[in-house]
Design a protein around this motif. Structure first.
Motif, PDB file in Angstrom:
ATOM      1  N   ILE A  80      57.125  20.809  24.447  1.00 20.19           N
ATOM      2  CA  ILE A  80      57.593  21.411  25.700  1.00 20.19           C
ATOM      3  C   ILE A  80      56.866  22.725  25.925  1.00 20.19           C
ATOM      4  CG2 ILE A  80      59.853  20.297  25.705  1.00 20.19           C
ATOM      5  CD1 ILE A  80      60.982  22.863  24.419  1.00 20.19           C
ATOM      6  N   SER A  81      56.949  23.257  27.154  1.00 22.25           N
ATOM      7  CA  SER A  81      56.090  24.399  27.498  1.00 22.25           C
ATOM      8  C   SER A  81      56.712  25.736  27.129  1.00 22.25           C
ATOM      9  CB  SER A  81      55.697  24.343  28.972  1.00 22.25           C
ATOM     10  OG  SER A  81      56.751  23.972  29.819  1.00 22.25           O
ATOM     11  N   VAL A  82      56.961  25.892  25.841  1.00 16.22           N
ATOM     12  CA  VAL A  82      57.468  27.149  25.291  1.00 16.22           C
ATOM     13  C   VAL A  82      56.462  27.596  24.231  1.00 16.22           C
ATOM     14  CG1 VAL A  82      59.300  28.193  23.923  1.00 16.22           C
ATOM     15  CG2 VAL A  82      59.876  26.537  25.723  1.00 16.22           C
ATOM     16  N   ASP A  83      56.031  28.840  24.327  1.00 19.80           N
ATOM     17  CA  ASP A  83      54.996  29.348  23.419  1.00 19.80           C
ATOM     18  C   ASP A  83      55.485  29.352  21.977  1.00 19.80           C
ATOM     19  OD1 ASP A  83      52.273  30.979  23.463  1.00 19.80           O
ATOM     20  OD2 ASP A  83      53.619  31.914  21.996  1.00 19.80           O
ATOM     21  N   GLU A  84      54.620  28.903  21.071  1.00 19.36           N
ATOM     22  CA  GLU A  84      55.042  28.761  19.679  1.00 19.36           C
ATOM     23  C   GLU A  84      55.116  30.104  18.954  1.00 19.36           C
ATOM     24  OE1 GLU A  84      52.275  27.671  20.969  1.00 19.36           O
ATOM     25  OE2 GLU A  84      50.535  27.863  19.625  1.00 19.36           O
ATOM     26  N   PHE A  85      54.408  31.115  19.455  1.00 20.90           N
ATOM     27  CA  PHE A  85      54.446  32.411  18.779  1.00 20.90           C
ATOM     28  C   PHE A  85      55.578  33.288  19.315  1.00 20.90           C
ATOM     29  CE2 PHE A  85      49.869  31.296  18.262  1.00 20.90           C
ATOM     30  CZ  PHE A  85      49.844  31.273  16.868  1.00 20.90           C
ATOM     31  N   THR A  86      55.685  33.347  20.646  1.00 27.65           N
ATOM     32  CA  THR A  86      56.596  34.319  21.272  1.00 27.65           C
ATOM     33  C   THR A  86      57.902  33.707  21.750  1.00 27.65           C
ATOM     34  OG1 THR A  86      55.668  33.836  23.449  1.00 27.65           O
ATOM     35  CG2 THR A  86      54.588  35.560  22.140  1.00 27.65           C
ATOM     36  N   GLY A  87      57.982  32.387  21.818  1.00 27.99           N
ATOM     37  CA  GLY A  87      59.175  31.765  22.387  1.00 27.99           C
ATOM     38  C   GLY A  87      59.248  31.895  23.898  1.00 27.99           C
ATOM     39  N   LYS A  88      58.179  32.396  24.500  1.00 29.00           N
ATOM     40  CA  LYS A  88      58.156  32.581  25.955  1.00 29.00           C
ATOM     41  C   LYS A  88      58.172  31.227  26.655  1.00 29.00           C
ATOM     42  CE  LYS A  88      55.031  34.533  29.450  1.00 29.00           C
ATOM     43  NZ  LYS A  88      55.964  35.130  30.414  1.00 29.00           N
ATOM     44  N   GLN A  89      58.941  31.184  27.732  1.00 26.78           N
ATOM     45  CA  GLN A  89      59.064  29.969  28.530  1.00 26.78           C
ATOM     46  C   GLN A  89      57.975  29.952  29.603  1.00 26.78           C
ATOM     47  OE1 GLN A  89      61.761  27.344  28.646  1.00 26.78           O
ATOM     48  NE2 GLN A  89      59.999  26.535  29.753  1.00 26.78           N
ATOM     49  N   TYR A  90      57.183  28.869  29.641  1.00 29.33           N
ATOM     50  CA  TYR A  90      56.227  28.691  30.731  1.00 29.33           C
ATOM     51  C   TYR A  90      56.725  27.649  31.711  1.00 29.33           C
ATOM     52  CZ  TYR A  90      53.060  31.696  28.287  1.00 29.33           C
ATOM     53  OH  TYR A  90      52.519  32.794  27.692  1.00 29.33           O
ATOM     54  N   TYR A  91      56.189  27.723  32.916  1.00 28.08           N
ATOM     55  CA  TYR A  91      56.685  26.889  34.010  1.00 28.08           C
ATOM     56  C   TYR A  91      55.871  25.596  34.096  1.00 28.08           C
ATOM     57  CZ  TYR A  91      57.720  25.281  38.739  1.00 28.08           C
ATOM     58  OH  TYR A  91      58.077  24.526  39.832  1.00 28.08           O
ATOM     59  N   LEU A  92      56.450  24.479  33.710  1.00 30.25           N
ATOM     60  CA  LEU A  92      55.829  23.158  33.838  1.00 30.25           C
ATOM     61  C   LEU A  92      54.372  23.176  33.403  1.00 30.25           C
ATOM     62  CD1 LEU A  92      57.364  21.954  37.228  1.00 30.25           C
ATOM     63  CD2 LEU A  92      58.168  21.487  34.919  1.00 30.25           C
ATOM     64  N   ASP A  93      54.126  23.858  32.285  1.00 29.77           N
ATOM     65  CA  ASP A  93      52.743  24.056  31.836  1.00 29.77           C
ATOM     66  C   ASP A  93      52.385  22.960  30.833  1.00 29.77           C
ATOM     67  OD1 ASP A  93      50.353  24.952  30.607  1.00 29.77           O
ATOM     68  OD2 ASP A  93      50.790  26.972  31.359  1.00 29.77           O
ATOM     69  N   ALA A  94      51.685  21.942  31.316  1.00 32.92           N
ATOM     70  CA  ALA A  94      51.373  20.788  30.476  1.00 32.92           C
ATOM     71  C   ALA A  94      50.398  21.160  29.363  1.00 32.92           C
ATOM     72  CB  ALA A  94      50.801  19.655  31.326  1.00 32.92           C
ATOM     73  N   HIS A  95      49.583  22.174  29.593  1.00 31.17           N
ATOM     74  CA  HIS A  95      48.678  22.652  28.544  1.00 31.17           C
ATOM     75  C   HIS A  95      49.491  23.133  27.339  1.00 31.17           C
ATOM     76  CE1 HIS A  95      44.767  24.655  27.365  1.00 31.17           C
ATOM     77  NE2 HIS A  95      45.615  25.264  26.581  1.00 31.17           N
ATOM     78  N   VAL A  96      50.449  23.973  27.578  1.00 32.97           N
ATOM     79  CA  VAL A  96      51.289  24.491  26.490  1.00 32.97           C
ATOM     80  C   VAL A  96      52.094  23.351  25.857  1.00 32.97           C
ATOM     81  CG1 VAL A  96      53.153  26.078  25.899  1.00 32.97           C
ATOM     82  CG2 VAL A  96      51.413  26.778  27.559  1.00 32.97           C
ATOM     83  N   SER A  97      52.622  22.465  26.685  1.00 33.43           N
ATOM     84  CA  SER A  97      53.428  21.349  26.156  1.00 33.43           C
ATOM     85  C   SER A  97      52.600  20.465  25.238  1.00 33.43           C
ATOM     86  CB  SER A  97      53.972  20.496  27.306  1.00 33.43           C
ATOM     87  OG  SER A  97      54.780  21.251  28.159  1.00 33.43           O
ATOM     88  N   TYR A  98      51.383  20.173  25.664  1.00 34.19           N
ATOM     89  CA  TYR A  98      50.548  19.298  24.835  1.00 34.19           C
ATOM     90  C   TYR A  98      50.161  20.013  23.548  1.00 34.19           C
ATOM     91  CZ  TYR A  98      47.220  15.581  23.728  1.00 34.19           C
ATOM     92  OH  TYR A  98      46.551  14.537  23.122  1.00 34.19           O
ATOM     93  N   ARG A  99      49.935  21.313  23.646  1.00 38.76           N
ATOM     94  CA  ARG A  99      49.635  22.078  22.426  1.00 38.76           C
ATOM     95  C   ARG A  99      50.795  21.989  21.444  1.00 38.76           C
ATOM     96  NH1 ARG A  99      48.725  27.517  24.272  1.00 38.76           N
ATOM     97  NH2 ARG A  99      50.803  28.115  23.558  1.00 38.76           N
TER      98      ARG A  99
END
Lengths: 382, 382, 382, 382
Positions: free
Chosen positions: B303-322
């Motif tokens: 899901i599109s939540v940053d793995e380092f900061t826990g920051k929520q991104y908006y429908l960010d498929a790049h982050v989700s795929y990462r």
């Protein structure tokens, strides 16, 4: 849903009481209402889609208490079968109005629209999208265990921060960035009184997928699949709903699957201490062996360049997939479909949406693959 | 490459002279060098990957002039066969150093690494990643027609603007946002003198996929597929290279496919005026019928939540795929693979990367599906 | 073949000398002539098929001595790759004349006929059967280890007895019941003199499949498959040939595959003592993962009732499959194919021939399934 | 069955009255009893299989009168869905005793045996065959239209002649060669009195498949398939039954599928005059898109040489398939299965039985392919 003898729920919170308990190894059937709790009707007017009350969604069946489940365990869930309820063999796909929910292509298709699907065994067709018929890859759009209180608080915090700090530059003002807790129309099982008030104020909305799974809208969680869920609370508290007769990857029109009521036959088991053993963060799953089998696809590519402004985005798979879908829609319009029909079709038919290239700076390349066999005519270029 | 009798090219520009001409209906074979022009060696040291000179890439075979092709036509290209050159049956997968190219997970794996693959007919295995063997889904990472001058100028403009205005907040400082025109090490076929200077200064780099296709890194452009390309210049000027013995969706480690030299057998044809007839923007394709067939996959969600900061991104498929890929890597490490091995494996094996949900605000849900049959052991949770 | 520096052979006998030796674990390439040793030409006359000299067939490459192989071991053979020789990309399918070889439907199609196929990478099409194109499932029609002397004697005895006692009542007088040892045109590797005479008189013909495998004509022994062969003599003495670009189940027109010359890339290994460990009688195999993938088939049924006399046979799958094939041919004739074209097509295209029911007295039910995607028109009933 | 309000039938005759009528285009559900009319029980004793009364079989639902259907038309039947009845989710597989029905391998397994299967959604497993679990390819073993009177007379004549003239030399004395008309236990819908007597004396048994389809036991007539039936009588008079949760090609143990009661959802339509238009003899069908998908098979070969006597048969696919099945059973016994268990498994699991070579005199080559994923252990040779 709130009037049922065994009420379900439409929010996530660890303190929503379980409605039943089962043992590891048990096989049982769950019945689910459609995700809007019956707001959308089998008729030709999209007004119900336009006016849908989204504070009601998603109505879920559960929580199911699994005896012996402890935080840190893995709950193994087999979807043994899934289908429509007899006598209720129809579904709907909607484009939400930009002002009320929106969707992936809301800047292109801002108005509400609806397609009704007749379900005929494994197949479906729609009087609103003539010329297509396909086999469904039926699945629960939403399934997962209750979060722990700590996890719930994380969700609320990060989603609130997103709303406060804003989204990406391409984000239009509406629809909103996130669905924050909202006590209005909350259904919380048998909770009442002040406990209801407390939980309703804290409980997370069911819209986004999160660490526990939830509203993942993964079309491949179909008949025969095995899902491994992290357990956060005693008894696991498994819930599910939002049954889709069929869906394309992305469920792009938001109410984009073929939404229906239905049943799910389940088998549950536990892997004690599995979360740490397998370094599990999100659920893992093994798809089933009876997904519809197609052999010919037509595939459309998209890159991360904005279709209105020509602006270049950096490896933005969201923009790339949007462009791929828009390319497919423009193509299908050359074969007699309206833009809305093509949009609804990409949302609901078994199309594959892939992240094909995600490292070739600055363009991500996404693709959307449409099985050509779902059309009653040849849609290849000639 | 520049020393060949018929030199290829490593930049995109309409004025690079064609090396051969063919007729619609012709069948012919093209041979290609690996994308780095031989910089990476079949040994156990990643130093060549670390020190790779990226101004050289991608070395392409072509342009091929197709008689009768006019702007607005569709060039139909059949990939009849593709394979390694006899006597050169090996390939490499690399993790680029953060300081020199980077990759999808460069913050997690900042150092150069390399895996060498032995190609054994349809199968491959690597002494650097014991315990896996799989059939390749061989394809040209890069194929497309020359852009028109106008289109080239658009590319240069929008990519330059991106570099000037900056990328998303999660973008680390290095690697760069885009690869802008760079005359250094440009190979432009037979061009010389001032014409070489002019074209080298203008010509686009080959790294990103763009409207013409190009470096799409789509694993499904394999044996037997038919691709429909928009034609922008007289003769179409088709070029290709960057042959991959195998690749996973996303090609995540950047030099992530099993890179090799090889041959491609092609058939070409024309659909006159097809671009307008089919509302074509990017290439369209029909995959071939002999992709490796697996039936059991293990699928990881992100899901599109940053793995380092826990920051929520908006429908960010790049982050989700990462996140999905990181979840898979963490899991595979529990089965004895190092993180680098798992990263290289996700890059190069026939894994499926899907955008499963892209509308459930604020989380996109992406999945990465790994065929379990590529492992010599059981990798399911038990 | 007999003029090659390393001559092959066209008979089975344990005393034919090996031409090379390999070690377990080795990877190597074998080249093979077409099974008739070049008697059939790329032209439009079936006279060469009519006049073919069958005492010459099948010309085989080998025997290959596998170091360490002992009787009772299993020889594990991986078909890593297989294909046409460059510059020789064509094949032929023939209907043998009733007087010279015949075939499955020789009473219906008694005259010689021929189709020439152009091989275009993974695809093929024929100027003699317009309107079809398909991907090959390339395989060696014939592969196996040399028999022991005892096994050879068994073969000769039982086949001679068949010729003496006669076949089933539906068997026409010609072609013959079996191909008994025949020294005429025998090629036995480097054997000469009296040893040649002795072996030529004893050696079994290569036509039938037997316990060792041999001319099984199994289309699924394709690219990527692993075969487990029983070893009968020291060194195993593996031979192969009769490469088919494609074939339908049954290879019904006898010279029914797309016959070609070609290469096979092999890997060999041993399972010591495997024959007893696994109760092996005939070879066992695991098909490869890249067989052409079709999703839509049209299937024809047949039952064991004679088409000429209406006579009922008892669970006779031979008759049932013949009726299924005849039904398919009659159907295809309604779409513009001649009977011969349809016969050749069922022989050579990737059709599935199944024994569907074998116990429902007195009718066996066999089916033949044709992938509809190989036709350039819709062949479904409408 | 005879006590139902709407009685079915267990014989074929054009004069059995229709129980309902439907229109072309209609969708409707049929419920069926198991083929033995409930004689076999969910317990651990094979006595009921041993003592089964075969004069009762197969109990069929129908005939269904399709308005407008005329002789010479094609009746198009879609199997939209098929499944077990809720609350009755179990099935049985039996080996019939040699003295009472027998089966494909009755000389090897002459005694009655039984396996009970638990049906769990798409999956099944049996307490009598531990270590296997698979997805069913559910289908009606028996479906077809009523014969014309002329066709019925042909059936009776040719089957009587077979009984009188005898079968192939390998045929043991028991079981019988054919099941001739037998009034005992005949159920003929609502017929009574002298009309019942007349029809019962003439009506064909339901055991064999014939021109109209009938008891074809084709596993691929599963969910989503479309079948084209020849119509012989006014109204077509479609009947069906003998639902199989799963079956292997051949249904070799005779009562070899997983037999169950169940429902079938159907859609019917007509192609007027289709029989002549398409030269139809037997039914034709298009399999559905949701057959279980396996990718790894282990395949066993067989040739037409008798296992007891070593006698050579001429291109006898019956003998070859028997040898292939025996080879598979001997192999599986090395992995802990009893012979009976392996026999029952080959009968009921989704195995593929192919006629691989049918022209290589004198040996037919048949193969039986077992999906390895149905086992909970590795069954490959190692």
């Amino acid at each position: 849903m709130s009037e049922q003898e065994m009420p379900g729920h439409n929010r996530w919170h660890p303190d929503i009481p379980a409605v039943v308990s089962v043992n590891p190894g048990d096989i049982f059937r769950i019945e689910c209402k459609d995700w809007t709790d019956g707001q959308i009707k089998n008729n030709d007017s999209p007004d119900d889609v336009r006016d849908v009350d989204l504070s009601v969604v998603h109505v879920l069946s559960g929580p199911i208490y699994v005896n012996g489940a402890q935080p840190g365990d893995i709950l193994v869930v087999d979807i043994l079968d899934i289908g429509a309820l007899q006598g209720d063999e129809w579904g709907f796909t909607g484009i939400f109005a930009r002002e009320n929910g929106g969707g992936f292509l809301t800047d292109h298709f801002p108005n509400a629209a609806k397609a009704i699907w007749d379900l005929q065994g494994i197949y479906t067709s729609s009087r609103h999208i003539p010329g297509v018929r396909f086999a469904g890859i039926t699945h629960p759009g939403l399934i997962g265990c209750a979060p722990s209180y700590e996890l719930l608080m994380q969700w609320n915090k990060r989603e609130r921060e997103l709303v406060e700090t804003g989204g990406p530059v391409w984000k239009p003002e509406i629809p909103p960035l996130a669905a924050l807790p909202n006590p209005e129309n909350a259904v919380l099982g048998t909770l009442t009184g002040s406990e209801f008030e407390r939980v309703a104020a804290e409980a997370a909305r069911t819209v986004p997928p999160r660490e526990h799974g939830g509203n993942c809208d993964i079309k491949n969680l179909s008949r025969g699949s095995r899902i491994y869920f992290p357990v956060y609370v005693e008894g696991a508290k498994l819930s599910m709903g939002d049954i889709h007769f069929s869906q394309g990857d992305g469920e792009i029109s938001f109410c984009g699957a073929i939404e229906m009521s239905g049943y799910i036959d389940l088998h549950v088991d536990l892997i004690k201490g599995g979360v740490e053993k397998y370094a599990m963060v999100n659920p893992i799953f093994k798809p089933g062996p009876v997904e519809p089998r197609y052999s010919e696809y037509l595939v459309f590519e998209g890159i991360s360049v904005d279709e209105f402004t020509g602006k270049q985005y950096y490896l933005d798979a969201h923009v790339s997939y949007r462009r791929a879908c828009l390319n497919a829609i423009a193509y299908l319009q050359k074969f007699g479909f309206t833009g809305e029909q093509a949009y609804l079709l990409l949302s609901s038919a078994p199309v594959e949406g892939r992240i094909s290239g995600i490292v070739d700076i600055p363009n991500a390349c996404c693709t959307v693959a449409i099985p050509t066999e779902i059309f009653d005519r040849n849609i290849l270029p000639t």
